[in-house]
Design a protein around this motif. Structure first.
Motif, mmCIF file in Angstrom:
data_model
loop_
_atom_site.group_PDB
_atom_site.id
_atom_site.type_symbol
_atom_site.label_atom_id
_atom_site.label_comp_id
_atom_site.label_asym_id
_atom_site.label_seq_id
_atom_site.Cartn_x
_atom_site.Cartn_y
_atom_site.Cartn_z
ATOM 1 N N LYS A 142 -2.613 -0.445 -2.613
ATOM 2 C CA LYS A 142 -1.760 -0.042 -3.728
ATOM 3 C C LYS A 142 -0.830 1.066 -3.251
ATOM 4 O O LYS A 142 -1.011 1.641 -2.169
ATOM 5 C CB LYS A 142 -2.602 0.415 -4.920
ATOM 6 N N ILE A 143 0.165 1.374 -4.055
ATOM 7 C CA ILE A 143 1.160 2.370 -3.673
ATOM 8 C C ILE A 143 1.468 3.269 -4.871
ATOM 9 O O ILE A 143 1.428 2.819 -6.026
ATOM 10 C CB ILE A 143 2.452 1.685 -3.165
ATOM 11 N N GLU A 144 1.731 4.548 -4.603
ATOM 12 C CA GLU A 144 2.122 5.465 -5.672
ATOM 13 C C GLU A 144 3.563 5.182 -6.080
ATOM 14 O O GLU A 144 4.387 4.748 -5.258
ATOM 15 C CB GLU A 144 1.988 6.914 -5.198
ATOM 16 N N LEU A 145 3.888 5.441 -7.347
ATOM 17 C CA LEU A 145 5.237 5.165 -7.846
ATOM 18 C C LEU A 145 6.285 5.929 -7.041
ATOM 19 O O LEU A 145 7.319 5.359 -6.659
ATOM 20 C CB LEU A 145 5.343 5.526 -9.331
ATOM 21 N N ASN A 146 6.042 7.197 -6.764
ATOM 22 C CA ASN A 146 7.024 7.981 -6.017
ATOM 23 C C ASN A 146 7.262 7.390 -4.630
ATOM 24 O O ASN A 146 8.396 7.325 -4.153
ATOM 25 C CB ASN A 146 6.550 9.438 -5.897
ATOM 26 N N GLY A 147 6.187 6.909 -3.981
ATOM 27 C CA GLY A 147 6.318 6.288 -2.674
ATOM 28 C C GLY A 147 7.109 4.996 -2.737
ATOM 29 O O GLY A 147 7.926 4.700 -1.854
ATOM 30 N N LEU A 148 6.889 4.220 -3.800
ATOM 31 C CA LEU A 148 7.611 2.959 -3.971
ATOM 32 C C LEU A 148 9.100 3.201 -4.166
ATOM 33 O O LEU A 148 9.941 2.519 -3.576
ATOM 34 C CB LEU A 148 7.049 2.190 -5.172
ATOM 35 N N LEU A 149 9.451 4.190 -4.978
ATOM 36 C CA LEU A 149 10.855 4.465 -5.265
ATOM 37 C C LEU A 149 11.551 5.120 -4.076
ATOM 38 O O LEU A 149 12.752 4.940 -3.866
ATOM 39 C CB LEU A 149 10.974 5.360 -6.504
ATOM 40 N N THR A 150 10.800 5.891 -3.288
ATOM 41 C CA THR A 150 11.379 6.588 -2.137
ATOM 42 C C THR A 150 11.605 5.653 -0.956
ATOM 43 O O THR A 150 12.651 5.679 -0.306
ATOM 44 C CB THR A 150 10.463 7.750 -1.698
ATOM 45 N N ASP A 151 10.625 4.796 -0.663
ATOM 46 C CA ASP A 151 10.724 3.897 0.497
ATOM 47 C C ASP A 151 10.129 2.534 0.141
ATOM 48 O O ASP A 151 9.068 2.156 0.635
ATOM 49 C CB ASP A 151 9.982 4.509 1.691
ATOM 50 N N PRO A 152 10.802 1.771 -0.723
ATOM 51 C CA PRO A 152 10.242 0.499 -1.195
ATOM 52 C C PRO A 152 10.032 -0.525 -0.086
ATOM 53 O O PRO A 152 9.101 -1.327 -0.134
ATOM 54 C CB PRO A 152 11.275 0.006 -2.215
ATOM 55 N N ASN A 153 10.874 -0.515 0.949
ATOM 56 C CA ASN A 153 10.750 -1.536 1.987
ATOM 57 C C ASN A 153 9.550 -1.340 2.898
ATOM 58 O O ASN A 153 9.161 -2.272 3.612
ATOM 59 C CB ASN A 153 12.040 -1.639 2.805
ATOM 60 N N ALA A 154 8.941 -0.149 2.863
ATOM 61 C CA ALA A 154 7.696 0.038 3.605
ATOM 62 C C ALA A 154 6.630 -0.881 3.020
ATOM 63 O O ALA A 154 5.875 -1.533 3.755
ATOM 64 C CB ALA A 154 7.250 1.498 3.529
ATOM 65 N N LEU A 155 6.577 -0.964 1.681
ATOM 66 C CA LEU A 155 5.646 -1.884 1.026
ATOM 67 C C LEU A 155 6.087 -3.327 1.234
ATOM 68 O O LEU A 155 5.261 -4.195 1.558
ATOM 69 C CB LEU A 155 5.553 -1.579 -0.472
ATOM 70 N N CYS A 156 7.373 -3.582 1.055
ATOM 71 C CA CYS A 156 7.872 -4.961 1.178
ATOM 72 C C CYS A 156 7.553 -5.551 2.548
ATOM 73 O O CYS A 156 7.111 -6.705 2.643
ATOM 74 C CB CYS A 156 9.381 -5.003 0.926
ATOM 75 N N GLU A 157 7.750 -4.772 3.590
ATOM 76 C CA GLU A 157 7.460 -5.244 4.945
ATOM 77 C C GLU A 157 5.989 -5.575 5.103
ATOM 78 O O GLU A 157 5.616 -6.608 5.678
ATOM 79 C CB GLU A 157 7.865 -4.184 5.977
ATOM 80 N N LYS A 158 5.133 -4.695 4.598
ATOM 81 C CA LYS A 158 3.690 -4.896 4.729
ATOM 82 C C LYS A 158 3.247 -6.150 3.976
ATOM 83 O O LYS A 158 2.445 -6.953 4.466
ATOM 84 C CB LYS A 158 2.951 -3.668 4.186
ATOM 85 N N VAL A 159 3.780 -6.345 2.781
ATOM 86 C CA VAL A 159 3.411 -7.510 1.982
ATOM 87 C C VAL A 159 3.946 -8.787 2.625
ATOM 88 O O VAL A 159 3.232 -9.796 2.723
ATOM 89 C CB VAL A 159 3.939 -7.375 0.535
ATOM 90 N N MET A 160 5.187 -8.766 3.082
ATOM 91 C CA MET A 160 5.804 -9.960 3.646
ATOM 92 C C MET A 160 5.134 -10.421 4.940
ATOM 93 O O MET A 160 5.205 -11.590 5.303
ATOM 94 C CB MET A 160 7.296 -9.714 3.891
#
Length: 397
Positions: free
Chosen positions: A164-182
């Motif tokens: 999971k990811i914190e909201l602030n982390g998602l808004l600050t660097d969303p592609n860090a999550l996107c890359e990991k999920v993809m």
């Protein structure tokens, strides 16, 4: 008590511990008195049984009992708990407490009598720790349980494990999550299925009857829990169901109280009461303006059903995609954040972040010049500028 012990053994045999909901790790299980509240079907019973199974499953130390059991027509909760305690019991798990009329009074007495006995109770979202029989609000730590997030759905239904990811982390660097999920899956290939039939854990029991079970949850809350716990007149049950159906079918807009009152043939005051009951019961999400006005104290500015699965099940027409997207956003954000209605954009989160919700072609005209403003866009895999994939907000819990 032997029947309850045997029942626990049967339930534990059927309880899997391979996948654990994120709220499991948020709960301080060592507290003396815990309340887990949530709508029917979100997994409260499974959560308690998983804890017992993962911590020894010794019925002499830990015992689960549902207070709607026939056992409690013959014995009181106090008698049961006293026998359990005298035989070395340490941790009591009480399910469906709202179905036992004097639960709060007897649990308060147990709390005072046995300071070394830990009690976990679970019940309806409407469960009140403050009532005329016994005030448990100073003794009990409450936890509110939602249905599955998109992240939990991927893990529990498809065995795709992601953090999971914190909201602030998602808004600050969303592609860090996107890359990991993809690197692990193509989220858009699962997202529509989740919005239609992925919020309630009983999807694990099959898709065929999923919508029927969702409707059964709604019917149970309206027909049984609201009359019992909120004093709603059973004669108005049909009107409450009609209200949910209408709100599932319409594009959300500023609430026209006069129009809705006339449609349901109820007074404005009665309608406002309905909204509050259905919100507490986790059937509706009410949004109020971020601007503090007298009007804010009177009525909600925007109304959604609680999750997109309810919308799909209860709608009288084809589901509006824009409404479904906003419904998803409010549902996922409200687990840990304050969400308000705003005229600039769609949502104001924690009094700081403005979010506009839409499809992949959504532009930022409505939020131009607004600080900390973002677009949650459907049908995209990666973020670009302040445009973040809608599905990514399903990783917040």
């Amino acid at each position: 008590m032997e029947k309850l012990i045997n029942r626990q053994r049967q339930l534990l045999r059927l309880t899997q511990t391979e996948h654990i909901r994120s709220i499991f790790h948020d709960i301080n299980w060592n507290s003396r008195l815990i309340a887990i509240r949530g709508a029917k079907g979100v997994g409260k019973t499974t959560l308690m049984l998983q804890y017992i199974k993962m911590n020894g499953a010794d019925a002499k130390r830990m015992l689960y009992a549902s207070l709607d059991s026939a056992y409690f027509t013959q014995y009181s909760l106090l008698e049961f708990a006293e026998e359990f305690y005298k035989k070395g019991g340490e941790h009591l798990f009480l399910d469906e407490v709202h179905k036992y009329d004097t639960w709060s009074k007897e649990i308060k007495e147990l709390y005072d009598l046995y300071p070394d006995l830990k009690i976990v109770l679970s019940g309806s979202s409407l469960l009140s720790l403050l009532n005329g029989d016994a005030d448990l609000s100073r003794r009990c730590i409450p936890y509110d349980m939602q249905g599955m997030s998109f992240r939990e759905y991927l893990e529990i239904v498809h065995n795709i494990v992601l953090p999971k990811i914190e909201l602030n982390g998602l808004l600050t660097d969303p592609n860090a999550l996107c890359e990991k999920v993809m690197q692990t899956c193509r989220p858009l290939s699962y997202f529509d299925d989740y919005l239609r039939e992925g919020y309630y854990p009983f999807i694990l029991e099959g898709q065929t009857e999923y919508s029927i079970r969702v409707e059964n949850v709604i019917n149970y809350i309206i027909e049984v829990e609201l009359p019992k716990l909120c004093g709603v007149d059973v004669a108005n049950v049909r009107k409450l169901k009609a209200l949910v159906a209408v709100l599932s079918s319409n594009v959300p807009q500023q609430v026209d109280m006069q129009k809705l009152s006339a449609m349901l043939e109820v007074s404005r005051v009665t309608l406002l009461g309905y909204f509050q009951h259905l919100s507490k019961a986790k059937i509706l999400n009410l949004l109020y303006s971020s601007e503090m006005t007298v009007k804010k104290l009177q009525k909600p500015d925007k109304i959604f059903v609680e999750n997109p699965n309810i919308m799909d099940t209860m709608t009288l027409d084809t589901v509006n995609e824009g409404t479904k997207r906003e419904c998803f956003m409010v549902n996922q954000l409200r687990n840990d954040h304050r969400v308000e209605y705003t005229k600039r954009g769609d949502l104001l989160v924690d009094g700081r972040y403005t979010i506009e919700v839409g499809g992949k072609s959504k532009d930022g005209k409505q939020i131009a010049g607004v600080e900390d403003a973002f677009i949650a866009a459907d049908d995209i895999e990666y973020a670009f500028g302040n445009k973040i994939p809608l599905w990514a907000f399903g990783f917040l819990y």
